[in-house]
Design a protein around this motif. Structure first.
Motif, mmCIF file in Angstrom:
data_model
loop_
_atom_site.group_PDB
_atom_site.id
_atom_site.type_symbol
_atom_site.label_atom_id
_atom_site.label_comp_id
_atom_site.label_asym_id
_atom_site.label_seq_id
_atom_site.Cartn_x
_atom_site.Cartn_y
_atom_site.Cartn_z
ATOM 1 N N ASN A 174 0.834 -1.213 0.000
ATOM 2 C CA ASN A 174 0.000 0.000 0.000
ATOM 3 C C ASN A 174 0.861 1.252 0.000
ATOM 4 N N MET A 175 1.924 1.245 0.826
ATOM 5 C CA MET A 175 2.829 2.389 0.897
ATOM 6 C C MET A 175 3.527 2.612 -0.446
ATOM 7 N N ILE A 176 3.952 1.508 -1.077
ATOM 8 C CA ILE A 176 4.628 1.598 -2.374
ATOM 9 C C ILE A 176 3.689 2.172 -3.428
ATOM 10 N N LEU A 177 2.439 1.730 -3.431
ATOM 11 C CA LEU A 177 1.462 2.249 -4.392
ATOM 12 C C LEU A 177 1.269 3.756 -4.214
ATOM 13 N N GLU A 178 1.244 4.210 -2.964
ATOM 14 C CA GLU A 178 1.115 5.647 -2.708
ATOM 15 C C GLU A 178 2.339 6.402 -3.224
ATOM 16 N N TYR A 208 3.034 0.207 -11.333
ATOM 17 C CA TYR A 208 1.874 0.458 -10.472
ATOM 18 C C TYR A 208 0.848 -0.669 -10.636
ATOM 19 N N LEU A 209 0.571 -1.052 -11.866
ATOM 20 C CA LEU A 209 -0.376 -2.142 -12.121
ATOM 21 C C LEU A 209 0.142 -3.456 -11.550
ATOM 22 N N ALA A 210 1.465 -3.673 -11.641
ATOM 23 C CA ALA A 210 2.056 -4.909 -11.112
ATOM 24 C C ALA A 210 1.912 -4.966 -9.595
ATOM 25 N N GLU A 215 -0.882 -6.739 -4.544
ATOM 26 C CA GLU A 215 -1.772 -6.419 -3.426
ATOM 27 C C GLU A 215 -3.000 -7.331 -3.437
ATOM 28 N N ALA A 216 -3.608 -7.517 -4.612
ATOM 29 C CA ALA A 216 -4.793 -8.371 -4.725
ATOM 30 C C ALA A 216 -4.467 -9.812 -4.341
ATOM 31 N N THR A 217 -3.300 -10.287 -4.763
ATOM 32 C CA THR A 217 -2.885 -11.655 -4.432
ATOM 33 C C THR A 217 -2.664 -11.816 -2.936
ATOM 34 N N LEU A 218 -2.013 -10.817 -2.305
ATOM 35 C CA LEU A 218 -1.763 -10.886 -0.864
ATOM 36 C C LEU A 218 -3.072 -10.872 -0.079
#
Length: 317
Positions: A174-178, A208-210, A215-218
């Motif tokens: 989440n932090m990385i996406l931000e 970002y998409l990767a 995130e969805a997998t986790l």
């Protein structure tokens, strides 16, 4: 030393702030196998092991394809410190790139290098260990790939590194996406006329998409359905129907040394409760729940029970 245009100063201020933020972040971004090609074998066991000056120089000479260190560092300690690392790296980099501008003394070279690498967020920690040297070299390569852009969380050498094997924490992702979102927005708004920066946008957008996919997998991996072995299909369906995606509370008790009758009663009672969903505000009769099924309450064995403060051998104990 710096381009003094308002745009560049804004970039410097932001990069320096991000650098300070992540220098204190001890989590590693480089894959464990990064650096093996030049003798840096980082494992979970030796990641925090300090390097000697000789070992550090040997690794850096391999990193610069055999370019020797032609100046004596005169270290006061056999263990490599940050000054030793940056000074050796900067001198070898200059020789490797044919840069003959380093005419200052060692103190000035170190000062300039420290500012440059700190500004680009290449210094993960002060202590020089196998892990911190690996991280420094990795971040340097990533920064080169991105045209000298300051290293930020989420920037990697290869998109194949963005996987649940390397990123295992939902809050971290989440932090990385931000961070990527901020970086992408910055490039879109402030570097619209810079072709080199614009070439980086599709790469970062792909990253970002990767990370969204990771995130969805986790999230899926953390779901109770995927963490409980041999979960019956009817209970699995109840978890999905009621959106039960976290453990509200738990308790454990080892009854292995209890007498057989008590073991039998504990298992039978637990199985009567297993998989039931009780809604907020619903009234439940524990006795009625235990009595359901074959044999009702008669299906339990006698055992020890506490009645009025005294132990008694009684039915269902």
């Amino acid at each position: 030393m710096f381009n003094s245009s308002p745009l560049r100063l804004r970039h410097f201020a932001f990069a320096f702030f991000v650098g300070l933020l992540f220098v204190s972040n001890a989590s590693a971004n480089a894959p464990l196998d990064y650096g093996n090609e030049y003798g840096l074998f980082v494992t979970p066991e030796n990641r925090n092991t300090e390097l000697t000056v000789d070992e550090g120089i040997q690794i850096l000479e391999s990193y610069f394809y055999g370019t020797p260190l032609n100046r004596d560092l005169n270290p006061v300690d056999p263990l490599m410190n940050q000054r030793d690392l940056l000074l050796a790296f900067e001198l070898m980099r200059a020789d490797f790139e044919g840069d003959d501008t380093l005419a200052f003394g060692d103190t000035d070279i170190y000062h300039e290098a420290w500012l440059r690498y700190r500004r680009h967020n290449l210094l993960p920690e002060v202590q020089v260990t196998y892990g911190s040297v690996q991280e420094f070299l990795y971040r340097f390569e990533v920064s080169k790939k991105f045209n000298g852009l300051a290293f930020r969380s989420g920037m990697v050498l290869d998109e194949s590194e963005i996987s649940v094997d390397n990123f295992k924490s939902i809050p971290e992702v989440n932090m990385i996406l931000e961070e990527l979102q901020v970086l992408i927005r910055e490039l879109r708004l402030e570097e619209a006329d810079d072709e080199a920066m614009q070439a980086l946008l599709p790469i970062l957008e792909s990253y970002y998409l990767a990370f969204e996919a990771v995130e969805a997998t986790l999230i899926e991996m953390e779901h109770p359905i995927n963490k409980i072995p041999d979960l019956p299909e009817d209970i699995k369906q109840k978890i999905l129907d009621n959106d039960l995606n976290q453990v509200m509370g738990s308790i454990s008790y080892n009854y292995a040394n209890n007498i057989y009758n008590r073991q039998y009663n504990v298992v039978k009672g637990a199985m009567q409760l297993n998989g039931r969903v009780f809604q907020p505000g619903e009234d439940i009769s524990f006795t009625d729940v235990l009595a359901e099924g074959e044999g009702g309450l008669n299906g339990y064995l006698s055992g020890w029970a506490i009645i009025k403060g005294e132990e008694e051998w009684t039915y269902g104990g």
